[in-house]
Design a protein around this motif. Structure first.
Motif, PDB file in Angstrom:
ATOM      1  N   SER A 179       0.828  -1.201   0.000  1.00  0.00           N
ATOM      2  CA  SER A 179       0.000   0.000   0.000  1.00  0.00           C
ATOM      3  C   SER A 179       0.862   1.250   0.000  1.00  0.00           C
ATOM      4  O   SER A 179       0.343   2.356   0.122  1.00  0.00           O
ATOM      5  N   PHE A 180       2.170   1.075  -0.095  1.00  0.00           N
ATOM      6  CA  PHE A 180       3.066   2.223   0.028  1.00  0.00           C
ATOM      7  C   PHE A 180       4.109   2.244  -1.069  1.00  0.00           C
ATOM      8  O   PHE A 180       5.195   2.761  -0.888  1.00  0.00           O
ATOM      9  N   ASP A 181       3.763   1.653  -2.189  1.00  0.00           N
ATOM     10  CA  ASP A 181       4.757   1.652  -3.250  1.00  0.00           C
ATOM     11  C   ASP A 181       4.741   3.007  -3.958  1.00  0.00           C
ATOM     12  O   ASP A 181       3.827   3.801  -3.812  1.00  0.00           O
ATOM     13  N   GLN A 182       5.780   3.223  -4.739  1.00  0.00           N
ATOM     14  CA  GLN A 182       6.008   4.525  -5.348  1.00  0.00           C
ATOM     15  C   GLN A 182       4.817   5.011  -6.143  1.00  0.00           C
ATOM     16  O   GLN A 182       4.501   6.191  -6.180  1.00  0.00           O
ATOM     17  N   GLY A 183       4.124   4.089  -6.797  1.00  0.00           N
ATOM     18  CA  GLY A 183       2.987   4.502  -7.630  1.00  0.00           C
ATOM     19  C   GLY A 183       1.825   4.998  -6.791  1.00  0.00           C
ATOM     20  O   GLY A 183       1.158   5.964  -7.118  1.00  0.00           O
ATOM     21  N   ILE A 184       1.591   4.320  -5.670  1.00  0.00           N
ATOM     22  CA  ILE A 184       0.439   4.666  -4.843  1.00  0.00           C
ATOM     23  C   ILE A 184       0.692   5.927  -4.020  1.00  0.00           C
ATOM     24  O   ILE A 184      -0.209   6.730  -3.812  1.00  0.00           O
ATOM     25  N   LEU A 185       1.927   6.092  -3.544  1.00  0.00           N
ATOM     26  CA  LEU A 185       2.209   7.198  -2.639  1.00  0.00           C
ATOM     27  C   LEU A 185       1.842   8.545  -3.240  1.00  0.00           C
ATOM     28  O   LEU A 185       1.365   9.431  -2.539  1.00  0.00           O
ATOM     29  N   GLN A 186       2.069   8.691  -4.538  1.00  0.00           N
ATOM     30  CA  GLN A 186       1.754   9.981  -5.147  1.00  0.00           C
ATOM     31  C   GLN A 186       0.266  10.253  -5.082  1.00  0.00           C
ATOM     32  O   GLN A 186      -0.177  11.389  -5.014  1.00  0.00           O
ATOM     33  N   ALA A 187      -0.536   9.185  -5.121  1.00  0.00           N
ATOM     34  CA  ALA A 187      -1.987   9.379  -5.091  1.00  0.00           C
ATOM     35  C   ALA A 187      -2.494   9.624  -3.683  1.00  0.00           C
ATOM     36  O   ALA A 187      -3.557  10.203  -3.488  1.00  0.00           O
TER      37      ALA A 187
END
Lengths: 327, 306, 383
Positions: free
Chosen positions: C246-254
């Motif tokens: 739930s904290f990968d680079q893709g998700i963090l931006q969102a």
């Protein structure tokens, strides 16, 4: 020879010929594609009984597709692991014997259709559409939460089930099984449409009120065709799970219901070979458009839209025009 | 289980119901007036959310994002209606199903083509973040309270629109007898486009409001679409009042179901199994509610018998 | 020339000819990559693909051919693509699947048909234990690993009462089981949410009402984004911990600020201090214009594992190739890399914290949660 008859002949001969050609050029994947077309056409033909002949727009037919698939999955997985389904006063073992699996799949989906139909047919129009959708969703969520049979992960069946006298792992032989079923069901649906039952159903579809006034028991007719339709789609589900050697709740999702309906509409509702034409077209589009772009769904959607707008009777309707084959 | 917990869950149910109402209102209007089943309504929800996220990221203003959502969704809806759906009013429901199913494909992948595959960022504005202490000591999210307020305002606005304006008169007449109002000189084309655009705008607004506290990603509209259909069926197709009551019923059933059903199962099952079974039944609860309503009233709570 | 010299000469000649012939007729190794490139889960598949292809490109190896297909996150499509790749394209190695349910559909029949499978992501327990296979290698992790690390870290931090939640599907149940395996405290509530659920108000109310001192959650993808945003808005101050999904680079931006300060466990982070990783992160950013996520690192490592095996053996000699794969003689972005007996990694799992670096949200490594960690299912594997 009418245009529709010509196209039907083309389809009914063309697909098996294509499969045989694939054997010759040693492309087993093509045979698998042809088998997929046959099985999806079978599911669509089942839906078409209720949809086209009965006028019952069921958006929950994936429930039967999935029940058939799970019937196969449950029986085969118990056989694979040598554990019986029930171990008590009555011991029910698993099985990988196709005829039994088909029988169980049809019975299970038929019973489900009886229950769902009995409740849903009290409504009509868009309410019917929605209530069938609701039932489909209920089965879907149930399957996801049922840990014993994999839940969302689904069930993998490592070997294909057995049919006496055949090597079912051989793609062309499995295709033969699926295709035979399709032809049997097509013949059945043709004779059903011509029978008094079918004629009464047709009348009930066009005007339930008028049918009732001449003494036709509309509810009973509709329920019967709904059950038959569910059984056939259930059989298709069992075959589909066998083809993929895998069953999962996605077979029960409303998107699957939608896709089956799309085949039927694409080919031409209530046309004898409509679902076959629709399934073939859909699979062709998927194979042809897929490699073109990562976003090929956009093109698929546009093509479907064009077909809806400019070919209202589906592909067969486009070819055959207003004439209808008396089947 | 404390009273505060139950009270908070009731508020949550209201909030989710109100969001569902925004979706369902458009859907029921479109079906009631035009007789059109629109499976692509969920895509309008998604368009609204993406428009809001993109605009808020570019301008830094949530309010502008909301305006963009309304505009984008209304425009998308109007375009859909004029180019495609207009030709389908006389056609079978089946053709409408196929066409709108195709539209879902086009919109979903189209949005992914435009915005990429990763979810977008949309945040609750500073002014609305944090909690508010309500009478009774419950600390509730300020933003969710705002959602409830907006939903109630929209409900009021729609009621006024339908009951007290000329447009509303035409809408109600159109639901009753389409041909008659055409014969009486109402421009049906423009009426339909207007109704569709209003419905679409509401869906887009719902998408933007919800996108701030959820994930703005492709396919976000489909689950809401199914729920919205359930709502309008329970409420009765064509009835805004039905959509409102239905939405609240569904929101409350869903939220309270998720609270009470695992507890119920825990009475006679052990921990994880109870939680799992309770969750499973809770996910089916809305559909069970719908079936129950339809068995008793086959046209929904406020639907007219056609 | 005396007979002995002649024999040697002949032998030498034969050897030279044989190697010339074999290298002349050695066909490129064909890799089939089936991954999720469309729909909601596409970000993960795209990252794995990009990482994989970057490694291939950097190696300059032209003896490898990669065929990429989109499984649309549908098990039936994955099965059909696998059949097509194995039967029509005749691939030597399959890889790419992101989601465990698709992996369960494809892997058993792929390995049964004699194809090697290298998993760059999904690590279901069934394939790590009783369902393990000599031709199946997992380069990422076994599904439980990151959850176990979270449990270990929570205990190490002194938390005694955890509220745990995950969606009601097998991976979710595995997550909560994994956490509880190494968490030494009490569980106040074990909650199963619905798959795809977007509104967590009900669960948040329960967290508020419980007397937990920590919250563990596994909510991949959009579910995690929704939960984090709503959690931040709820006023609940309890520390959050979860696996990297739930904290990968893709998700963090969102998610943005809502994730700041949350601890998460991962086998990789962009600041891991080894030369391979540093080169990977900078080259990925240069090639694709974004920071890599753990999925990208997994794809990159999978490709390098494959390349290392290709350097040591030819794929037509299956036993040699298998041994070469098992030896895992390559430089991983995680530093040293080794397989356990069930061909799943034995590795360090780190604890990371979400921070903001300029405009970008990312993770910084705090320390090691579990060292040289394998998985409990290896005992059931007969390899």
């Amino acid at each position: 020879m009418t245009r529709e008859r010509a196209l039907n002949a083309l389809l009914l001969l063309g697909v098996p010929l294509f499969a045989l050609w694939a054997v010759v050029v040693e492309q087993p994947f093509m045979i698998t594609l042809a088998t997929k077309v046959a099985i999806l056409a079978l599911a669509g033909t089942g839906l078409n009984l209720a949809l086209g002949h009965g006028g019952l727009v069921s958006l929950g037919h994936a429930a039967f597709f999935g029940i058939g698939g799970y019937a196969m999955g449950i029986l085969a997985s118990h056989a694979q692991s040598y554990t019986p389904l029930l171990d008590g006063a009555l011991t029910i073992p698993g099985t990988t014997f196709m005829p039994i699996i088909w029988l169980v799949a049809m019975l299970a989906s038929g019973l489900a259709a009886l229950a769902i139909g009995a409740l849903s047919l009290r409504t009509s129009g868009v309410y019917f559409i929605m209530i069938t959708l609701a039932f489909g969703q209920m089965f879907y969520y149930f399957a996801i939460s049922w840990p014993a049979y994999g839940g969302e992960d689904g069930l993998s069946i490592y070997v294909r089930n057995r049919f006496p006298g055949m090597n079912t792992l051989d793609p062309i032989q499995f295709f033969a099984i699926a295709w035979t079923w399709l032809v049997v069901v097509l013949l059945f649906s043709a004779s059903l449409a011509r029978s008094p039952f079918g004629l009464a159903l047709n009348a009930a579809r066009q005007s339930p009120l008028r049918a009732r006034t001449v003494g036709i028991r509309v509810y009973r007719l509709q329920l019967t065709v709904f059950v038959l339709s569910g059984m056939i789609t259930g059989l298709a589900g069992a075959l589909y799970a066998d083809l993929n050697r895998f069953v999962s709740p996605s077979m029960l999702s409303w998107q699957t219901s939608g896709e089956i309906m799309v085949f039927v509409i694409l080919g031409g509702v209530a046309r004898w070979c409509g679902p076959l034409a629709g399934a073939l077209l859909f699979i062709l589009l998927e194979q042809v458009l897929g490699p073109i772009s990562e976003f090929w769904h956009v093109f698929l959607g546009i093509i479907l839209l064009l077909i809806v707008l400019f070919a209202p009777g589906g592909v067969l309707g486009l070819v055959a025009g207003r004439e209808r084959v008396r089947v | 289980m404390s009273n505060a917990l139950i009270a908070e869950q009731v508020l949550n149910g209201l909030q989710s119901g109100v969001v569902l109402f925004l979706m369902a209102a458009g859907l029921t209007l479109v079906f009631g007036v035009m007789g059109l089943i629109n499976l692509a309504h969920g895509s309008l929800f998604m368009v609204g959310a993406f428009a809001a996220a993109a605009t808020a990221a570019a301008t830094g203003s949530f309010l502008l994002g909301l305006v963009a959502a309304l505009a984008a969704a209304a425009a998308a809806g109007a375009l859909m209606e004029v180019v495609i759906l207009r030709r389908l009013y006389q056609r079978d429901h089946l053709d409408q199903v196929l066409a709108t199913f195709a539209l879902i494909l086009v919109f979903s992948e189209g949005v992914r083509w435009t915005f990429g595959s990763f979810p977008l960022f949309l945040d609750v504005p500073e002014a609305l973040s944090g909690t508010l202490v309500l009478p009774g000591g419950i600390a509730y999210s300020r933003y969710r309270l705002t959602l409830i307020a907006i939903g109630l305002l929209v409900a009021l606005g729609l009621y006024l629109l339908v009951a007290h304006t000329r447009l509303g008169v035409r809408v109600r007449a159109g639901e009753d007898d389409r041909e008659m109002i055409a014969a009486l000189g109402v421009n049906i084309d423009r009426l339909y486009t207007a109704v569709f655009a209003i419905g679409a705008a509401l869906a887009g607004l719902a998408g933007a409001l919800v996108g701030a506290i959820q994930s703005v990603q492709v396919g976000m509209g489909e689950p809401v679409l199914i729920l919205a259909f359930v709502v309008i069926v329970i409420g009765g197709i064509g009835s805004i009042r039905g959509a409102f009551i239905g939405a609240l019923l569904v929101g409350l059933t869903d939220t309270l179901g998720r609270l009470f059903l695992p507890e119920l199962f825990a009475l006679f099952m052990d921990g994880p199994a109870a939680a799992s079974a309770g969750s499973a039944l809770a996910s089916m609860s809305i559909y069970l509610l719908m079936v129950a309503v339809l068995v008793v009233r086959p046209s929904g709570l406020f639907g007219s018998r056609t | 020339m005396n007979p002995r010299t002649a024999t040697w000469a002949a032998a030498l000649a034969m050897a030279v000819t044989a190697s010339a012939v074999s290298s002349a007729t050695a066909e490129p190794l064909k890799v089939g990559m089936i991954t999720t490139l469309s729909g909601g889960g596409a970000g993960l598949g795209i990252d794995v693909r990009d990482g994989f292809l970057l490694a291939i490109e950097q190696s300059g190896n032209t003896d490898i051919e990669v065929v990429i297909e989109d499984d649309q996150r549908k098990p039936e499509i994955a099965v059909q693509l696998a059949d097509k790749m194995i039967q029509s394209e005749k691939v030597d190695v399959l890889t790419g699947i992101i989601f465990s349910n698709l992996a369960m559909a494809v892997v058993p029949s792929a390995t049964a048909q004699g194809t090697f499978y290298l998993s760059p992501n999904a690590g279901p327990s069934a394939l790590a234990g009783r369902g393990c296979h000599a031709d199946y290698f997992n380069v990422a992790w076994q599904n439980d690993a990151l959850h176990e690390a979270a449990g270990a870290h929570a205990s190490a931090e002194g938390f005694a009462n955890s509220f745990i939640l995950a969606p009601n599907y097998p991976a979710g149940k595995d997550a909560l089981t994994g956490y509880q395996r190494l968490f030494e405290g009490q569980i106040t509530d074990e909650v199963y949410t619905q798959l795809g659920q977007t509104d967590y108000a009900a669960e948040l109310a329960r967290i508020r009402a419980s007397d937990a001192d920590s919250v563990f959650f596994f909510l991949p993808g959009g579910m995690g984004i929704s939960f984090l945003k709503q959690y931040a808005d709820s006023g609940i101050e309890l520390p959050l911990i979860g696996p990297a999904f739930s904290f990968d680079q893709g998700i963090l931006q969102a998610v943005g600020k809502a994730a700041l300060g949350v601890r998460n466990t991962s086998q990789w982070n962009k600041d891991l201090d080894n030369p391979t990783n540093a080169a990977f992160v900078s080259s990925f950013e240069a090639a694709y214009g974004r920071l890599p996520s753990l999925y990208a690192s997994q794809g990159f490592d999978t490709a390098n594992l494959l390349l290392s095996a290709m350097a040591a053996a030819d794929v037509s000699d299956r036993d040699a190739f298998r041994s070469a794969l098992k030896a895992a003689d390559f430089s991983s972005t995680r530093g040293d890399f080794a397989f356990g007996s069930n061909q799943h990694p034995v590795q360090d799992i780190y604890v990371r914290e979400v921070v903001q670096e300029g405009e970008v949200f990312t993770n910084t490594t705090l320390g090691v949660a579990l060292s040289e960690h394998g998985d409990v299912y290896a005992a059931d594997c007969s390899l």
